[in-house]
Write an enzyme that holds these catalytic residues in place. Structure first.
Site, mmCIF file in Angstrom:
data_model
loop_
_atom_site.group_PDB
_atom_site.id
_atom_site.type_symbol
_atom_site.label_atom_id
_atom_site.label_comp_id
_atom_site.label_asym_id
_atom_site.label_seq_id
_atom_site.Cartn_x
_atom_site.Cartn_y
_atom_site.Cartn_z
ATOM 1 N N HIS A 105 8.140 -17.090 -6.678
ATOM 2 C CA HIS A 105 7.100 -17.777 -7.443
ATOM 3 C C HIS A 105 6.832 -16.880 -8.657
ATOM 4 O O HIS A 105 6.609 -15.682 -8.505
ATOM 5 C CB HIS A 105 5.839 -17.924 -6.586
ATOM 6 N N CYS A 110 -0.316 -22.519 -5.461
ATOM 7 C CA CYS A 110 1.097 -22.660 -5.865
ATOM 8 C C CYS A 110 2.035 -22.881 -4.683
ATOM 9 O O CYS A 110 3.248 -23.005 -4.868
ATOM 10 C CB CYS A 110 1.544 -21.430 -6.638
ATOM 11 N N GLU A 150 -2.160 -28.400 -7.790
ATOM 12 C CA GLU A 150 -3.517 -27.859 -7.792
ATOM 13 C C GLU A 150 -4.227 -28.286 -9.064
ATOM 14 O O GLU A 150 -5.287 -27.773 -9.397
ATOM 15 C CB GLU A 150 -3.504 -26.349 -7.626
HETATM 16 P P1 HMG Z 1 -4.153 -7.729 -18.179
HETATM 17 O O1 HMG Z 1 -5.298 -6.933 -17.662
HETATM 18 O O2 HMG Z 1 -4.327 -8.412 -19.486
HETATM 19 O O3 HMG Z 1 -2.851 -6.904 -18.353
HETATM 20 O O4 HMG Z 1 -3.818 -8.817 -17.055
HETATM 21 P P2 HMG Z 1 -2.485 -5.394 -17.896
HETATM 22 O O5 HMG Z 1 -3.331 -4.456 -18.637
HETATM 23 O O6 HMG Z 1 -2.462 -5.320 -16.381
HETATM 24 O O7 HMG Z 1 -1.012 -5.326 -18.467
HETATM 25 C C1 HMG Z 1 -0.027 -6.150 -17.960
HETATM 26 C C2 HMG Z 1 1.281 -5.368 -18.016
HETATM 27 O O8 HMG Z 1 1.632 -5.151 -19.380
HETATM 28 C C3 HMG Z 1 1.178 -3.971 -17.388
HETATM 29 O O9 HMG Z 1 2.409 -3.733 -16.746
HETATM 30 C C4 HMG Z 1 1.045 -3.068 -18.593
HETATM 31 O O10 HMG Z 1 1.499 -1.742 -18.366
HETATM 32 C C5 HMG Z 1 1.936 -3.786 -19.581
HETATM 33 P P3 HMG Z 1 2.443 -3.390 -15.164
HETATM 34 O O11 HMG Z 1 1.642 -2.162 -14.980
HETATM 35 O O12 HMG Z 1 1.778 -4.569 -14.472
HETATM 36 O O13 HMG Z 1 3.890 -3.269 -14.828
HETATM 37 N N1 HMG Z 1 1.646 -3.447 -20.990
HETATM 38 C C6 HMG Z 1 2.595 -3.246 -21.922
HETATM 39 N N2 HMG Z 1 3.944 -3.272 -21.830
HETATM 40 C C7 HMG Z 1 4.650 -3.027 -22.989
HETATM 41 N N3 HMG Z 1 4.052 -2.769 -24.183
HETATM 42 C C8 HMG Z 1 2.714 -2.747 -24.291
HETATM 43 C C9 HMG Z 1 1.926 -2.999 -23.126
HETATM 44 N N4 HMG Z 1 0.597 -3.062 -22.888
HETATM 45 C C10 HMG Z 1 0.438 -3.339 -21.566
HETATM 46 N N5 HMG Z 1 2.138 -2.502 -25.471
HETATM 47 C C11 HMG Z 1 -2.738 -10.333 -15.592
HETATM 48 C C12 HMG Z 1 -2.535 -9.262 -16.650
HETATM 49 C C13 HMG Z 1 -1.386 -10.817 -15.085
HETATM 50 C C14 HMG Z 1 -3.521 -9.726 -14.405
HETATM 51 C C15 HMG Z 1 -3.555 -11.506 -16.215
HETATM 52 O O14 HMG Z 1 -2.773 -12.125 -17.200
HETATM 53 C C16 HMG Z 1 -4.009 -12.540 -15.193
HETATM 54 O O15 HMG Z 1 -5.072 -12.409 -14.592
HETATM 55 N N6 HMG Z 1 -3.183 -13.617 -14.981
HETATM 56 C C17 HMG Z 1 -3.500 -14.670 -13.999
HETATM 57 C C18 HMG Z 1 -3.309 -14.204 -12.568
HETATM 58 C C19 HMG Z 1 -1.868 -14.033 -12.171
HETATM 59 O O16 HMG Z 1 -0.958 -14.516 -12.810
HETATM 60 N N7 HMG Z 1 -1.653 -13.355 -11.017
HETATM 61 C C20 HMG Z 1 -0.320 -13.180 -10.473
HETATM 62 C C21 HMG Z 1 -0.317 -13.067 -8.957
HETATM 63 S S1 HMG Z 1 -1.233 -14.379 -8.165
HETATM 64 C C22 HMG Z 1 -0.162 -15.756 -8.223
HETATM 65 O O17 HMG Z 1 0.983 -15.623 -8.504
HETATM 66 C C23 HMG Z 1 -0.764 -17.099 -7.919
HETATM 67 C C24 HMG Z 1 -1.046 -17.964 -9.135
HETATM 68 O O18 HMG Z 1 0.155 -18.506 -9.609
HETATM 69 C C25 HMG Z 1 -2.037 -19.069 -8.774
HETATM 70 C C26 HMG Z 1 -1.740 -19.971 -7.590
HETATM 71 O O19 HMG Z 1 -1.228 -19.586 -6.572
HETATM 72 O O20 HMG Z 1 -2.166 -21.115 -7.702
HETATM 73 C C27 HMG Z 1 -1.677 -17.190 -10.257
#
Ligand code: HMG
Length: 398
Positions: free
Chosen positions: A241, A119, A87
């Protein structure tokens, strides 16, 4: 006649190799630079290091470098289909597979194509390869999954970037993993993650993407069980993945209620090994599931031939698929473990400032020419520049 869920054609992964650029950053240092508690990145997201791709690498060179590690003369003679899932492709017309075909010296009576669905592309390539081998059992197919994941500096997605490629040879009587003929798949038009053609960084609805991933897993898992006699107890391990290493566990723990505490313990133990490489590389999009598989097979000493491994592939947008493979008797010998250990050992850490500079170095998009210095890039295959709108690729071994 075969039972439901039983593998009746012995087609699968005969070889599997991986490549990642030689530079990386430490996630604790990234967290500090972004004013975030490091535990959020290392525990909440589950990432320790992130590969940083220099301008002298792109999806084509990463894939070619990954394949270089595993192909021998016989493969170059027998491969007659090259499928490139990506991609972050470099051309809207010409398939990245055509460049790789030339850079590796694969014989010319071959089909070379590129597949796109986020992906999921490499999984689509594997399924296509299975059909091809079923019709032509003597053939071998090279399936590539190669990407550079870019969300942008200072974005929520930044911590889930990465770069790398996986190359697989699919054949009859494979030495590593025999793939089952049963597979559960699903398409649903959702805008969880996308990248318009005018943007070199992805757009994402982060929380929604997590929900869709889990929903696609549960849907395809349910569908898979209804197609077969298999249940959670039949799986020694599952690979996912991995956009970040906590994601697969978020999905897998949803099905623990279907099994015993032993099932949960076994799947969790293997899952940890399946995330070791991804934790230090980041999201490599199309290759991510297969990097997790390599990590599991190379780092897990308790697996044995005959074990069944579940594989969940997810490509935003979205397409998901759940399928399985059975470990083959000589699988350990067929892995490229020493090569991968060397690759990881030789990587160099760069500072956050250096990473930000590298991130901003991109090839010109205004049609101008550029010559790059490839001496600082230890990769065998590099982008040496751009001339008259054509990328110049160099295989230093030629
Ligand atoms: P965010 O808003 O920065 O993070 O986005 P958050 O507030 O949701 O926190 C993440 C986790 O850290 C949470 O855990 C928090 O509790 C924890 P969860 O509730 O999820 O279990 N946390 C802590 N833990 C320990 N100590 C602390 C602390 N603070 C918070 N102090 C997000 C995170 C992954 C959404 C963002 O990075 C993002 O948008 N990433 C890109 C999208 C992505 O990876 N999506 C995954 C599914 S889609 C997919 O897999 C397809 C993809 O590969 C693309 C394709 O197919 O081409 C992306």
């Amino acid at each position: 006649m075969t039972n439901k869920g039983e593998i009746n054609l012995n087609i699968g992964i005969d070889k599997i190799g991986f490549y990642t650029p030689h530079t990386f950053i430490d996630m604790v240092k990234l967290a500090e630079a972004r004013g975030v508690d490091p535990a959020k990145y290392t525990i909440g997201i589950g990432q320790e290091k992130m590969a940083v791709s220099p301008v002298t690498q792109d999806a084509v060179t990463l894939a070619a470098n990954a394949a270089l590690r595993i192909l021998d003369e016989e493969d170059l003679e027998k491969i007659d289909l090259v499928v490139f899932g990506t991609e972050s492709g470099i051309d809207s017309s010409k398939a990245a597979a055509v460049y790789v075909h030339d850079l590796l010296g694969i014989q010319s009576r071959a089909r070379s194509i590129e597949i796109k669905q986020a992906c999921y592309g490499a999984t689509a390539g594997i399924q296509l390869a299975k059909g091809h081998i079923a019709l032509h059992p003597e053939s071998r197919v090279l399936v590539l999954g190669s990407d550079i994941s870019r969300y942008g500096l200072n974005t929520p997605g930044e911590v889930t970037q990465g770069a790398g490629a996986v190359a697989m040879v699919i054949s009859a009587d494979p030495r590593i993993l025999s793939l089952g003929d049963q597979s559960a798949y699903l398409t649903n038009d959702v805008m969880d993650f996308w990248r318009p053609t005018y943007s070199d960084t992805a757009y994402v609805d982060g929380k929604f993407s997590n929900e869709q991933y889990i929903s696609f897993f549960l849907n395809t898992w349910k569908q898979f069980k209804s197609q077969t006699d298999l249940s959670i107890k039949d799986f020694e391990a599952m690979c996912f993945h991995l956009p970040y290493t906590k994601m697969g566990m978020k999905a897998m723990r949803e099905i623990f209620v279907e099994g015993t505490s032993e099932d949960e313990e076994r799947l969790t133990r293997h899952y940890k090994n399946s995330t070791l490489y991804n934790k230090t590389v980041g999201n490599i999009y199309t290759g991510s599931l297969y990097l997790s598989l390599i990590s599991l097979l190379e780092q897990d000493e308790t697996l044995k031939p005959g074990d069944r491994i579940g594989l969940f592939s997810y490509g935003s947008g979205a397409v998901g698929e759940f399928f399985t493979g059975i470990l083959q008797p000589e699988y350990k010998e067929a892995l490229a473990e020493a090569e991968h250990a060397k690759l990881f050992a030789e990587r160099e850490e760069v500072s956050i400032e250096e990473y930000e500079e590298i991130f901003s170095e991109v090839l010109p998009v205004d049609g101008s020419n550029l010559q790059l210095t490839i001496e600082n890039d230890p990769a065998m295959i590099c982008v040496a520049g751009i001339e008259e709108h054509k990328r110049i690729y160099v295989n230093k071994n030629r």
